[in-house]
Design a protein around this motif. Structure first.
Motif, PDB file in Angstrom:
ATOM      1  N   ILE A   8       0.839  -1.207   0.000  1.00 43.44           N
ATOM      2  CA  ILE A   8       0.000   0.000   0.000  1.00 43.44           C
ATOM      3  C   ILE A   8       0.871   1.253   0.000  1.00 43.44           C
ATOM      4  O   ILE A   8       0.624   2.202  -0.750  1.00 43.44           O
ATOM      5  N   ILE A   9       1.904   1.263   0.821  1.00 45.61           N
ATOM      6  CA  ILE A   9       2.797   2.428   0.863  1.00 45.61           C
ATOM      7  C   ILE A   9       3.513   2.611  -0.462  1.00 45.61           C
ATOM      8  O   ILE A   9       3.644   3.738  -0.957  1.00 45.61           O
ATOM      9  N   ALA A  10       3.964   1.511  -1.085  1.00 47.75           N
ATOM     10  CA  ALA A  10       4.614   1.611  -2.390  1.00 47.75           C
ATOM     11  C   ALA A  10       3.645   2.144  -3.440  1.00 47.75           C
ATOM     12  O   ALA A  10       4.018   2.939  -4.305  1.00 47.75           O
ATOM     13  N   GLY A  11       2.396   1.733  -3.369  1.00 49.47           N
ATOM     14  CA  GLY A  11       1.392   2.252  -4.301  1.00 49.47           C
ATOM     15  C   GLY A  11       1.160   3.741  -4.122  1.00 49.47           C
ATOM     16  O   GLY A  11       1.056   4.494  -5.099  1.00 49.47           O
ATOM     17  N   LEU A  12       1.082   4.181  -2.884  1.00 49.96           N
ATOM     18  CA  LEU A  12       0.890   5.611  -2.621  1.00 49.96           C
ATOM     19  C   LEU A  12       2.099   6.426  -3.070  1.00 49.96           C
ATOM     20  O   LEU A  12       1.949   7.522  -3.620  1.00 49.96           O
ATOM     21  N   LEU A  13       3.280   5.897  -2.858  1.00 50.52           N
ATOM     22  CA  LEU A  13       4.481   6.594  -3.322  1.00 50.52           C
ATOM     23  C   LEU A  13       4.549   6.599  -4.849  1.00 50.52           C
ATOM     24  O   LEU A  13       5.040   7.560  -5.450  1.00 50.52           O
ATOM     25  N   GLY A  14       4.051   5.553  -5.483  1.00 49.86           N
ATOM     26  CA  GLY A  14       4.000   5.511  -6.938  1.00 49.86           C
ATOM     27  C   GLY A  14       3.056   6.559  -7.505  1.00 49.86           C
ATOM     28  O   GLY A  14       3.306   7.131  -8.570  1.00 49.86           O
ATOM     29  N   ILE A  15       1.975   6.829  -6.794  1.00 53.94           N
ATOM     30  CA  ILE A  15       1.031   7.865  -7.226  1.00 53.94           C
ATOM     31  C   ILE A  15       1.683   9.239  -7.153  1.00 53.94           C
ATOM     32  O   ILE A  15       1.394  10.131  -7.953  1.00 53.94           O
ATOM     33  N   LEU A  16       2.601   9.429  -6.218  1.00 49.14           N
ATOM     34  CA  LEU A  16       3.294  10.708  -6.084  1.00 49.14           C
ATOM     35  C   LEU A  16       4.041  11.098  -7.360  1.00 49.14           C
ATOM     36  O   LEU A  16       4.188  12.286  -7.653  1.00 49.14           O
TER      37      LEU A  16
END
Length: 79
Positions: A8-16
């Motif tokens: 989930i954190i990697a996905g949120l950072l990917g959205i950044l």
């Protein structure tokens, strides 16, 4: 559970990445901070596992072998 949180954190950072140049700066600063912290922790672990000035068993055995060879008159081994 930790794996799901990491995903989930990697996905949120990917959205950044898609939010503009400032978010890319934030993303890379987070990555550099994690890498730096990892190196600091690895250095601390190394200091605890291998004490300063310690000698391993291989070096001790080699030194003993060289001393025995020198005592027998065979001095062909160079250190």
């Amino acid at each position: 559970m930790k794996l799901l949180l990491s995903i989930i954190i990697a996905g949120l950072l990917g959205i950044l990445v898609f939010m503009g140049p400032m978010s890319i700066y934030v993303l890379f600063s987070i990555i550099v901070g994690v890498i730096f912290r990892s190196f600091v922790l690895l250095n601390d672990i190394l200091k605890q596992v291998v004490p300063v000035g310690s000698r391993d068993r291989v070096q001790v055995a080699y030194d003993k072998y060289v001393q025995e060879k020198e005592a027998n008159g065979n001095v062909y081994i160079k250190k």
